[in-house]
Design an enzyme around this catalytic site. Structure first.
Site, mmCIF file in Angstrom:
data_model
loop_
_atom_site.group_PDB
_atom_site.id
_atom_site.type_symbol
_atom_site.label_atom_id
_atom_site.label_comp_id
_atom_site.label_asym_id
_atom_site.label_seq_id
_atom_site.Cartn_x
_atom_site.Cartn_y
_atom_site.Cartn_z
ATOM 1 N N TYR A 192 0.807 -1.215 0.000
ATOM 2 C CA TYR A 192 0.000 0.000 0.000
ATOM 3 C C TYR A 192 0.842 1.269 0.000
ATOM 4 O O TYR A 192 0.334 2.340 0.260
ATOM 5 C CB TYR A 192 -0.950 0.005 1.210
ATOM 6 N N LYS A 205 3.357 -15.534 4.206
ATOM 7 C CA LYS A 205 3.393 -16.479 3.087
ATOM 8 C C LYS A 205 4.878 -16.667 2.761
ATOM 9 O O LYS A 205 5.309 -16.520 1.612
ATOM 10 C CB LYS A 205 2.603 -15.894 1.898
ATOM 11 N N ASP A 213 -3.300 -18.037 3.349
ATOM 12 C CA ASP A 213 -4.449 -18.662 2.680
ATOM 13 C C ASP A 213 -5.041 -19.782 3.538
ATOM 14 O O ASP A 213 -6.262 -19.932 3.630
ATOM 15 C CB ASP A 213 -4.085 -19.159 1.276
ATOM 16 N N ASP A 273 -5.803 -6.591 5.735
ATOM 17 C CA ASP A 273 -6.970 -5.972 5.114
ATOM 18 C C ASP A 273 -7.981 -7.068 4.747
ATOM 19 O O ASP A 273 -9.173 -6.987 5.059
ATOM 20 C CB ASP A 273 -6.521 -5.209 3.861
ATOM 21 N N ASP A 278 -11.650 -8.209 6.811
ATOM 22 C CA ASP A 278 -12.970 -8.168 6.171
ATOM 23 C C ASP A 278 -13.646 -9.538 6.249
ATOM 24 O O ASP A 278 -14.862 -9.628 6.456
ATOM 25 C CB ASP A 278 -12.870 -7.712 4.713
#
Ligand code: NAI
Ligand code: MG
Length: 338
Positions: free
Chosen positions: A127, A172, A205, A229, A233
């Site tokens: 970001y 990851k 994941d 992020d 959510d």
């Protein structure tokens, strides 16, 4: 007499104008000596003034130290001179730690076992805005620093301590070996400074999968920016929807409380927005910024009581449940506080 708390209030656009007054009303009920400074930002502000984040707003935020922010309605198409004011404000105040508690409130749309805090790094990762096109190839740089990773890891371990939460370090690193490798090793180093706090690690994941299957599985997820992020959510979905989800962005000097949701143009102006995400964001300010733990507990208890009594805004009403608007919900929470 307790300390004076200064709060810069920025409703912004859309339902921000509906839920932020509700949060302010509830905060006034539990925090004596609250000084409010109203300020403007957002898409409407941009259209009127040519800037989405006027200098006076930034000054007011800095002067107050604490901000309560609603939402902005950023256009999906590029607009000359427009930058998202909330992204700019977070950067200007260097609020690097985004804290999102996700609770299984007593509503049919929430998973009862959920009791999770997502701690998201808020300034680095993908970001940073470092992107370029080279012909038909787009390159987005992802920056992870040792300093940035260790300061967010410390926030997570400090938050975990009082409730004896287990910190799960999200990465990851099996694929993104250098960037996520540095993130992982730095977080593990910080973990070494907190022998009393349990920790483990999870591949992002796989964690998303497990979270959906078993929402009670995790206590606290320590995440780099993008993973945080997305997982927060996902967690908001398990917690009964965006209308319920609060957040607090904390830095060394400043704090911004804001509901997770956006301007919700589909329901704005109808008086039916759920104010709970915004009200809970105010409770986070009280707890983590002002150390007013009793006030924060009281707000959360009042919300629990009101939801237990069956009151619902449309977004959290199950089949056959009647719904009320923002004002009725807010008034009920204020009444429960008395
Ligand atoms: P959104 O969060 O505004 O809305 C998504 C869905 O959730 C909509 O169906 C909406 O009605 C519902 N919803 C959101 N808040 C609610 C509440 N308090 N009570 C009941 N229902 C609620 O996200 P969307 O639609 O992707 O974005 C709309 C606008 O908001 C866009 O311009 C976007 O750029 C902006 N946005 C701003 C954010 C911010 O200021 N932090 C965050 C996300 C989006
Ligand atoms: Mg988001």
């Amino acid at each position: 007499m307790s300390d004076l708390h200064r709060l810069c209030v920025i409703p912004g656009d859309g339902v921000g104008k509906e839920v932020i007054p509700a949060a302010v009303a509830v905060l006034r009920g539990v925090i004596d000596n609250l000084e409010i400074v109203e300020a403007e930002a957002g898409w409407e502000t941009f259209q009127q003034m040519g800037t989405a984040l006027p200098a006076e707003t930034l000054d007011a935020a800095r002067r107050c130290g604490s901000v309560l922010f609603g939402a902005v309605a950023s256009p999906t198409y590029p607009v000359e001179g427009y930058r998202s004011p909330i992204v700019a404000l977070r950067r200007a105040l260097d609020v690097f730690a985004n804290i999102r508690p996700l609770i299984g409130w007593p509503i049919s749309t929430a998973h009862p076992a959920l009791n999770l805090i997502v701690v998201r790094e808020n300034t680095e990762g993908l970001y940073g805005g470092k992107e370029r096109l080279e012909g038909d190839t787009a390159i987005s740089e992802r920056v992870i620093t040792r300093a940035g990773s260790s300061r967010i890891a410390r926030v997570a371990f400090e938050l975990a301590r009082p409730d004896k939460r287990r910190v799960t370090i999200i990465h990851k690193a099996n694929v993104i070996r250098v960037g996520d490798g540095l993130w992982r090793s730095t977080c593990l180093e910080v973990a070494g400074e907190y022998p009393d706090v349990e920790n483990d690690e999870g591949i992002v994941d796989a964690v998303a999968y497990h979270l959906v299957r078993d929402p009670g599985r995790y206590d606290l997820l320590l995440c780099p920016n993008l993973y945080g992020d997305i997982l927060s959510d996902l967690g908001a979905g398990l917690g009964g929807g965006l209308g319920m989800a609060p957040s607090l962005s904390l830095g060394e000097q400043y704090a911004i409380a804001e509901p997770t949701h956006g301007a919700a143009p589909d329901i704005a102006g109808q008086g039916i927005a759920n104010p709970i995400g915004a009200i809970l964001s105010g409770a986070l300010l009280a707890r983590h910024r002002w150390q007013r733990l009793n006030a924060a507990d009281a707000i959360e208890e009042a919300i629990n009581q009101v939801l237990d009594s069956g009151l619902r805004t449309p977004d959290i009403a199950g089949a056959g449940e009647e719904a009320v608007g923002t004002e009725v919900m807010t008034q009920a929470i204020q009444d429960a506080l008395r």
